[in-house]
Design an enzyme around this catalytic site. Structure first.
Site, PDB file in Angstrom:
ATOM      1  N   GLU A 110       0.824  -1.212   0.000  1.00 25.19           N
ATOM      2  CA  GLU A 110       0.000   0.000   0.000  1.00 25.19           C
ATOM      3  C   GLU A 110       0.859   1.262   0.000  1.00 25.19           C
ATOM      4  OE1 GLU A 110      -3.011  -0.131   3.040  1.00 25.19           O
ATOM      5  OE2 GLU A 110      -4.229  -1.465   1.817  1.00 25.19           O
TER       6      GLU A 110
ATOM      7  N   GLU B  59      -6.594  -7.817  -0.324  1.00 27.68           N
ATOM      8  CA  GLU B  59      -7.028  -7.691   1.071  1.00 27.68           C
ATOM      9  C   GLU B  59      -8.486  -7.261   1.128  1.00 27.68           C
ATOM     10  OE1 GLU B  59      -4.877  -4.932   3.505  1.00 27.68           O
ATOM     11  OE2 GLU B  59      -2.928  -5.557   2.752  1.00 27.68           O
TER      12      GLU B  59
HETATM   13  C1  GLA Z   1      -4.173  -2.196   4.956  1.00 25.79           C
HETATM   14  C2  GLA Z   1      -2.810  -2.849   5.136  1.00 25.79           C
HETATM   15  C3  GLA Z   1      -2.843  -4.020   6.040  1.00 25.79           C
HETATM   16  C4  GLA Z   1      -3.758  -3.772   7.212  1.00 25.79           C
HETATM   17  C5  GLA Z   1      -5.129  -3.442   6.706  1.00 25.79           C
HETATM   18  C6  GLA Z   1      -6.157  -3.277   7.801  1.00 25.79           C
HETATM   19  O1  GLA Z   1      -4.886  -2.665   3.906  1.00 25.79           O
HETATM   20  O2  GLA Z   1      -2.220  -3.222   3.920  1.00 25.79           O
HETATM   21  O3  GLA Z   1      -1.528  -4.258   6.499  1.00 25.79           O
HETATM   22  O4  GLA Z   1      -3.266  -2.717   7.966  1.00 25.79           O
HETATM   23  O5  GLA Z   1      -5.044  -2.238   6.024  1.00 25.79           O
HETATM   24  O6  GLA Z   1      -7.410  -2.928   7.302  1.00 25.79           O
END
Ligand code: GLA
Ligand code: ZN
Length: 743
Positions: A174, A329
């Site tokens: 991210e 995710e």
């Molecule tokens: C992001 C991050 C993860 C985690 C999620 C929680 O997507 O990539 O490591 O922190 O948020 O929602």
């Protein structure tokens, strides 16, 4: 356990520098959609690891993302690596039939980087160095961060790049999520170098930034600074270039790692996107990636969450150039980072997982496999919750794994859309960098609104960049593309001349690529196609200050002064039969057309320029006018929606106001009738969404009531049952049916 991810060497076609772009299931050797999540075994002991392998088998997990936050364990001291533990875990997962999406682990540097190289920490706009103890605490221009992250990626690629258990690379994590920009001296230097590349010399920068305004003229590029804290408004062109630079800086980190990985390994690379994250122009990022992946966390407390799923999915498919993508995710239940963290409702985890697949995902992964016992995400749900297998989450995790296992036939199947919405990060940056004409949203509000209207109407929609080839679309919506792009105008002219409906909504074509205003009427190069120009903006400001509604009883002077601009909406009236008929048919309380706070003063060009030589003289029709109600008083009678016939069925529509949901729905009904676009499945009951991938039809009931759908004939891929016409969907449930398209 048998895995649906087969061994790497036999099934994965080699990458050839991006010329041929295979689909994810080919690259990963999948026989059913990928299923799994972020896996952080270093947070647990050996007994838990052994249990994880059993539980993963029970849940049908075939892919995990490993090592995303493992840097501190992999390089405990600068330059000294400890990889054996990771290699062992990859091996044991591989033996258990679980493939690994291996992270380069560069998302969060270890403590030594901050303490030994404090200049590696990012700096806020106020000049504050951000501290250690959270994550993503690195400056994107930091030499030490760049060197150490590159070295770590290389060490991992050398050691694990041909391990049969690893199937793809997960670069960083991210990018920009917490630190999208940094105002430290190193970034200031890098900004100047970037500006030097862009402009060559200071005079060209002065011209592009309009520095004669407010005495901002520079005599050397060395004087230029990041737009950090300032006395008042920044220079919009400076801010726009800063956003481009900040995006470039982050992207160059990802690209540097990708180059290193490719030099040592033939595995595909991805980095996890965040939907329409405002700071990163994913159209550009996507060019460097083999697989597009996304992290997406719609709020179960939001009735429009199902649209968020659809929006993100359509965007990822667009970024993947129409190919499938992977959900990297989502939360199995609640997140922990909102003010109120609602759990998913019963059935919603499976439903939304299938909805991702319906919009083109060939993998559904979660954050995270096992809910953490410590740390900032202790109360973020995991596939294995604190309560373990007791409770609803685990049951739904297992049910979702089983369902996905049956969806092999979906892999690689395309979504075919005849409608497209144009989305442009640079325009969003330009809009939010300019001072006025309105306080803009940060996240593509207009594009989302138009996409949502199409989605609610059941129309399959692609999301495309301004440079997209538009041939083949019957409807193209251009909402709030603030920058004037001659190339987009040409492509739209071509599409309209080929029979497409083009719908442009303002504010569009207002500035050039340097954030300078378009002169001679906004819409710029779109004026010939639309046959109109915008001669002024006419935004409303909404209620200001304290409620003084009784003031008119005593305020003798001011009670005689009208302030339509202080209203929050304005009325429109359909002109002619077509739109009025649609409004009547829709059964809304009254044929009431309204817009919110944005409107424009539009002039119809007497002799619009040619779309093609000899084709340009069609008169512009007025479809709706402002009717003077509420905030529209000063615009009464002026055009609000226009239509210019182009050729055959082709037409170019202009919308000079931000229509509300009813107005957008009505207009799109009319436009879709002209475009001869039909919903994926007609006449669906409330709550039900339909999407199609090839011969596979997804019926997704987001609603709270059971829903009946008629005319569904085919085999339910999940249950194996045959549908012979009439199907009933329980609340928050889905049906995935292999069935030919009817009619
Ligand atoms: C992001 C991050 C993860 C985690 C999620 C929680 O997507 O990539 O490591 O922190 O948020 O929602
Ligand atoms: Zn910096």
């Amino acid at each position: 356990m048998t895995s649906s991810v087969s061994s790497v060497s036999t099934s994965r076609p080699a990458l050839d520098g991006g010329l041929r772009r295979p689909a994810p299931h080919e690259l990963l050797g999948l026989t059913s959609p990928a299923y799994g999540g972020d896996y952080n075994p270093e947070q647990w002991d050996e007994a838990t690891f052994a249990e994880d392998l059993e539980l993963m088998a029970e849940a049908g997990v075939n892919l995990v993302s490993l090592g995303i936050f493992s840097w501190a364990r992999l390089e405990p001291r600068e330059g000294s690596y400890e990889l054996d533990w990771l290699v062992e875990i990859v091996g044991r997962l591989h033996d258990a039939g679980i493939a690994v999406d291996l992270a380069t682990a560069t998302a969060s540097p270890p403590a030594w980087m901050a303490t030994d190289h404090p200049e590696s920490l990012p700096m806020s706009a106020d000049g504050v160095r951000l501290g250690l103890g959270s994550r993503q605490q690195y400056c994107p221009s930091s030499t030490v961060y760049r060197e150490r992250s590159a070295a770590l990626a290389e060490v991992l690629a050398e050691r694990l790049g041909d391990h049969p258990g690893v199937v793809m690379w997960h670069i960083g994590n991210e990018y920009g999520c917490h630190t999208a920009e940094c105002f430290c001296p190193a970034c200031a230097r890098a900004f100047r170098a970037w500006l030097t590349d862009r402009y060559g010399d200071v005079e060209r920068l002065n011209a592009a930034w309009g520095t004669d305004f407010w005495s901002q003229r520079y005599t050397s590029l060395e004087q230029v600074c990041p737009p950090a804290a300032m006395p008042t408004f920044h220079n919009p062109a400076q801010l726009l270039d800063w956003r481009r630079f900040s995006d470039h800086q982050l992207r160059s980190l990802m690209e540097a790692e990708a180059r290193i990985l490719r030099a040592h390994s033939s595995l595909p690379v991805t980095t996890n996107f965040m939907g329409d994250f405002p700071a990163t122009d994913y159209w550009r990022w996507a060019e460097s990636l083999d697989i597009i992946s996304d992290d997406s966390y719609p709020d179960p407390a939001d009735a429009a969450a199902a649209h968020e799923v659809a929006w993100a999915g359509d965007l990822m498919r667009g970024l993947a150039d129409g190919r499938p993508w992977i959900l990297m995710e989502q939360a199995p239940g609640a997140v922990q980072w909102r003010r109120r963290n609602s759990p998913k409702r019963p059935g919603q985890f499976l439903l939304w997982s299938l909805a991702r697949v319906a919009h083109g995902a060939d993998g559904v992964l979660q954050f995270q496999w096992r809910q953490s016992r410590q740390g900032a995400e202790t109360f973020h749900s995991g596939m294995v919750p604190h309560a373990g297998r007791a409770g609803r989450t685990w049951d739904e995790v297992v049910a979702t794994g089983r369902a996905l296992k049956r969806l092999g036939p979906v892999l690689g199947e395309p979504v075919c859309a005849e409608a497209a919405v144009v989305l442009d990060w640079d325009s969003q940056w330009a809009l939010s960098s300019t001072i006025g004409p309105v306080e803009p949203g940060e996240r593509f509000e207009a594009a989302r609104a138009w996409h949502r209207s199409l989605w609610e109407a059941g129309i399959a929609t692609d999301i495309v960049p301004v440079r997209a080839d538009l041939a083949g679309y019957r409807l193209i919506v251009v909402p709030e593309v603030f920058i004037d792009y001659p190339e987009l105008a040409r492509n739209l002219e071509g599409a309209a001349a080929a029979g497409a409906q083009v719908v442009v909504a303002g504010p569009t074509g207002v500035v050039d690529t340097d954030a300078g205003a378009v002169l001679g009427g906004y819409l710029g190069s779109l004026r010939p196609l639309l046959g109109v120009r915008v001669t002024d903006h006419a935004a409303l400001s909404g209620p200001v200050g304290q409620d003084d509604s009784r003031g008119a009883l005593v305020n003798r002077v001011s009670r005689a002064v009208g302030t339509p601009a202080a209203e929050t909406w304005m009325g429109l009236e359909a002109v002619g039969e077509s739109l009025r008929r649609v409004l009547d048919q829709m059964g809304t309380p009254a044929p009431d057309l309204r817009a919110g706070g944005w409107a424009e003063e539009v002039r119809i060009d007497e002799a619009p320029g040619g779309v093609e030589a000899g084709q340009g003289q069609e008169p512009v029709e007025v479809v709706a006018v402002f009717d003077g109600r509420s905030g529209g008083a000063d615009l009464a009678g002026r055009p609000a929606i226009t239509r210019r016939p182009v050729r055959g069925p082709g037409a170019a529509w202009y919308v000079a106001a931000d229509l509300d949901a009813v107005g957008r729905a009505a207009l799109l009904r009319l436009v879709c009738a002209h475009a001869r676009i039909r919903p994926v499945v007609a006449d669906l009951p409330d709550g039900v969404e339909a999407q199609r991938r090839g011969e596979i039809l997804f019926l997704l009931n987001h609603g709270d009531r059971a829903a009946e759908v008629a005319g569904i004939v085919g085999t339910d891929l999940i249950s194996g049952e045959v549908c012979t016409g009439h199907v009933v969907l329980a609340p928050r449930s889905a049906l995935v049916v292999r069935s030919r398209k009817l009619g």
